[in-house]
Design an enzyme around this catalytic site. Sequence first.
Site, PDB file in Angstrom:
ATOM      1  N   HIS A   1     -25.325  31.319 -36.608  1.00 37.48           N
ATOM      2  CA  HIS A   1     -23.860  31.296 -36.628  1.00 37.48           C
ATOM      3  C   HIS A   1     -23.283  32.278 -35.620  1.00 37.48           C
ATOM      4  O   HIS A   1     -22.167  32.101 -35.145  1.00 37.48           O
ATOM      5  CB  HIS A   1     -23.359  31.609 -38.042  1.00 37.48           C
TER       6      HIS A   1
ATOM      7  N   SER B   1     -23.987  26.569 -32.563  1.00 38.63           N
ATOM      8  CA  SER B   1     -24.854  25.393 -32.466  1.00 38.63           C
ATOM      9  C   SER B   1     -24.726  24.743 -31.093  1.00 38.63           C
ATOM     10  O   SER B   1     -23.668  24.812 -30.458  1.00 38.63           O
ATOM     11  CB  SER B   1     -24.482  24.373 -33.541  1.00 38.63           C
TER      12      SER B   1
ATOM     13  N   LYS C   1     -20.910  14.842 -43.703  1.00 41.56           N
ATOM     14  CA  LYS C   1     -22.079  14.283 -43.025  1.00 41.56           C
ATOM     15  C   LYS C   1     -23.373  14.761 -43.685  1.00 41.56           C
ATOM     16  O   LYS C   1     -24.328  13.990 -43.859  1.00 41.56           O
ATOM     17  CB  LYS C   1     -22.054  14.712 -41.554  1.00 41.56           C
ATOM     18  N   ASP C   2     -23.402  16.038 -44.052  1.00 49.43           N
ATOM     19  CA  ASP C   2     -24.574  16.587 -44.734  1.00 49.43           C
ATOM     20  C   ASP C   2     -24.785  15.931 -46.090  1.00 49.43           C
ATOM     21  O   ASP C   2     -25.917  15.620 -46.479  1.00 49.43           O
ATOM     22  CB  ASP C   2     -24.432  18.101 -44.909  1.00 49.43           C
TER      23      ASP C   2
ATOM     24  N   GLU D   1     -54.141  19.194 -46.136  1.00 49.36           N
ATOM     25  CA  GLU D   1     -53.013  18.281 -46.300  1.00 49.36           C
ATOM     26  C   GLU D   1     -52.590  17.747 -44.930  1.00 49.36           C
ATOM     27  O   GLU D   1     -52.863  18.350 -43.885  1.00 49.36           O
ATOM     28  CB  GLU D   1     -51.837  19.014 -46.950  1.00 49.36           C
TER      29      GLU D   1
END
Length: 376
Positions: free
Chosen positions: A201, A205, A227-228, A271
Amino acid sequence: MSYKFFRKSELKQLNMFIVDLGSPTNMSYFWNFGSLLGLMMGVQLITGLFLTFHYAANVSVAFDSVIHIVRDVNSGWLLRYSHINGASFFFIFIYVHIGRGLYYFSFKKKFVWVSGVLILLILMMVAFMGYILPWGQMSFWGATVITNLISSIPVWGESIVYWVWGGFSVNNATLNRFFSFHFVFPFGIILLIFFHLVFLHGAGSNNPLGLVGSYDKVYFYPYFMVKDFLGFSLFFFAYMAIICFSPLVLVDSENFIMANSLVTPIHIQPEWYYLFSYAILRSIPNKLGGVIALFLSILILLVMVGCESKHNSLKYYPLLDYSYFVFVVNIVILMWIGANQVEYPFYFIGQIATIFFFFFFFFYIYYVMFWDNLLS
């Protein structure tokens, strides 16, 4: 009075951190994976906490306690399958998150990138420790093989292995230690995630066009929060579909057999999310060299902070843009190699894929520098 001021100051900081955060208007759904990782972290913490209520970290009952959770505990099957499949989703999201960072030059935000690589390293360690806890055949032999790699360290290697085991083989002390670390380390990851977000932050971004500037931004809420939430909804649909209809699709069948030190599985493998590193490890004939290559397969991401560029997207570098997708295919090939026996032609293909894996990062840096100088 001071208390009220303190509360207002806190709320103002939180508001600037989440609600009024300026974000580029053109961020795509590839930017959703950061928030999805935060969601998955919460899911893993909650399901893991409830699983500890019924799990017994003792070699004589650990395997049976997992069966007890699935069969006898109310909604225990949901907790168990949510946790093991949550780990797979976690790594899917984090690999896409890193891939997006490589494509859109997130490594230029150095503190964000370095903290992210550190989170990945600790996360892989925590997931490995969690894989040991069911105390199945693959859990036991996976722990034996991977921890034995430490013995390749000159002079002190063997002593360190005995300390990790708490004895001369993987035993009850090993299981207890791994269970304790698996429970405690995620809280350290949460602290690192906090710093990761603070650095992000502070730097801001990036965006799909790779344009630098802060003139075209909107508030994070409501635009990107909506959107999230859409991303969360789509994820939960896929997540619950796998849990309810095919919860063990990624679990090795050998792990349904209780650990037995006298019977070695035909093919020992970790895995799926470790397979590319495991293939790199096996591609090096020397044991110490293989261990170094194993760690470098993750630490190689740190060299990207030395990459200086005039742009913020591979779209401005034509040859590198196509090479990036070849690199992604190469990682898939390494995963396939890691799941196969160490024999021809898998061993040979793995060596070629390993060379290309490491070569790509240095090609990436030098090509960017060459292209920028060519056009300047």
